[in-house]
Design an enzyme around this catalytic site. Structure first.
Site, short mmCIF file in Angstrom:
data_model
loop_
_atom_site.label_atom_id
_atom_site.label_comp_id
_atom_site.label_asym_id
_atom_site.label_seq_id
_atom_site.Cartn_x
_atom_site.Cartn_y
_atom_site.Cartn_z
N CYS A 9 0.79 -1.06 -0.07
CA CYS A 9 0.07 -0.07 -0.05
C CYS A 9 0.90 1.24 0.10
O CYS A 9 2.04 1.14 -0.59
CB CYS A 9 -1.05 -0.20 1.34
N ASN A 12 2.26 1.30 4.52
CA ASN A 12 2.70 0.10 5.15
C ASN A 12 2.09 0.19 6.50
O ASN A 12 2.91 -0.48 7.44
CB ASN A 12 4.09 -0.32 4.84
N CYS A 14 -1.37 0.81 7.38
CA CYS A 14 -2.91 0.37 7.64
C CYS A 14 -3.26 -0.95 6.72
O CYS A 14 -3.63 -1.79 7.27
CB CYS A 14 -3.60 1.75 7.16
N ARG A 15 -3.39 -0.63 5.41
CA ARG A 15 -4.12 -1.70 4.61
C ARG A 15 -2.83 -2.91 4.18
O ARG A 15 -3.59 -3.99 4.58
CB ARG A 15 -4.48 -1.17 3.28
N SER A 16 -1.86 -2.82 3.76
CA SER A 16 -0.98 -3.91 3.54
C SER A 16 -0.53 -4.67 4.92
O SER A 16 -0.72 -5.87 4.86
CB SER A 16 0.38 -3.41 2.66
N ASP A 126 -8.02 3.95 1.02
CA ASP A 126 -7.29 4.28 2.05
C ASP A 126 -8.09 4.88 3.11
O ASP A 126 -8.68 5.73 2.99
CB ASP A 126 -6.30 5.61 1.37
P1 4NP Z 1 -1.80 2.74 4.15
O1 4NP Z 1 -2.56 4.02 4.64
O2 4NP Z 1 -1.36 3.26 2.50
O3 4NP Z 1 -3.04 1.77 4.20
O4 4NP Z 1 -0.72 2.34 5.04
C1 4NP Z 1 -1.58 5.27 4.81
C2 4NP Z 1 -0.89 5.41 5.95
C3 4NP Z 1 -0.36 6.70 5.92
C4 4NP Z 1 -0.60 7.78 4.97
C5 4NP Z 1 -1.44 7.68 3.94
C6 4NP Z 1 -1.84 6.44 3.84
N1 4NP Z 1 0.28 9.11 5.07
O5 4NP Z 1 -0.17 9.97 4.41
O6 4NP Z 1 1.03 9.13 6.13
#
Ligand code: 4NP
Length: 159
Positions: A9, A12, A14-16, A126
């Site tokens: 993602c 790294n 939340c989703r992955s 997201d």
């Molecule tokens: P992820 O979510 O891609 O599912 O881990 C996010 C985590 C952090 C951010 C954006 C999305 N950020 O903007 O810091």
């Protein structure tokens, strides 16, 4: 032969990591952990070394998945030498991966949700800037696609 699976993602956190924990649990439940290895990474390096987002970890914990051992890292070109499946959570992540993929990559680089059956979405939204519902939605999609991915791997590879 071991089948190596990488979930990717943006951050790294939340989703992955959610996909990593959920798919890993299915692999362990089927006692396939010596045959299928699981990892996750982000296209961005912002959160390297950090554990999953508290909200992602809490939502996963409520469904019995333990994400506490996971730490964020950035996806690299070297990942294409190791992983047979590199599965992106959304099209932005996929484009970033395609940009660093070697031309001769023989594995499967695609969207994770393509492995789900009749899912309402093609991408995992997201959840970072939203509320708790977003994390529940991530888990619903990830659980469904994980089931499909495991079936796919078992049908396609002689393990
Ligand atoms: P992820 O979510 O891609 O599912 O881990 C996010 C985590 C952090 C951010 C954006 C999305 N950020 O903007 O810091």
């Amino acid at each position: 032969m071991t089948v190596n699976v990488l979930f990717v993602c943006l951050g790294n956190i939340c989703r992955s990591p959610t996909a990593h924990g959920v798919f890993q649990q299915r692999v362990v439940n089927r006692q396939l952990q010596h045959l299928i290895s699981v990892d996750s990474a982000g296209t961005a390096a912002w959160h390297c070394g950090k554990p999953p987002d508290r909200r992602a970890a809490a939502a996963a914990q409520r469904r019995g998945y333990d994400l506490s051992a996971l730490r964020a890292r950035q996806a690299t070109e070297g990942d294409f030498e190791h992983f047979h499946y590199i599965l992106a959570m959304d099209r932005d992540n996929l484009r970033e991966l395609q940009a660093i993929a070697p031309d001769n990559y023989q594995g499967e680089l695609g969207l994770f949700l393509e492995y789900g059956h009749n899912l309402p979405l093609a991408e995992v939204p997201d959840p970072y800037y939203g509320g708790v519902d977003g994390f529940e939605a991530v888990l619903d999609l990830v659980e469904a696609a994980s089931a499909g991915l495991l079936e796919h791997i078992l049908a396609r590879h002689t393990l």
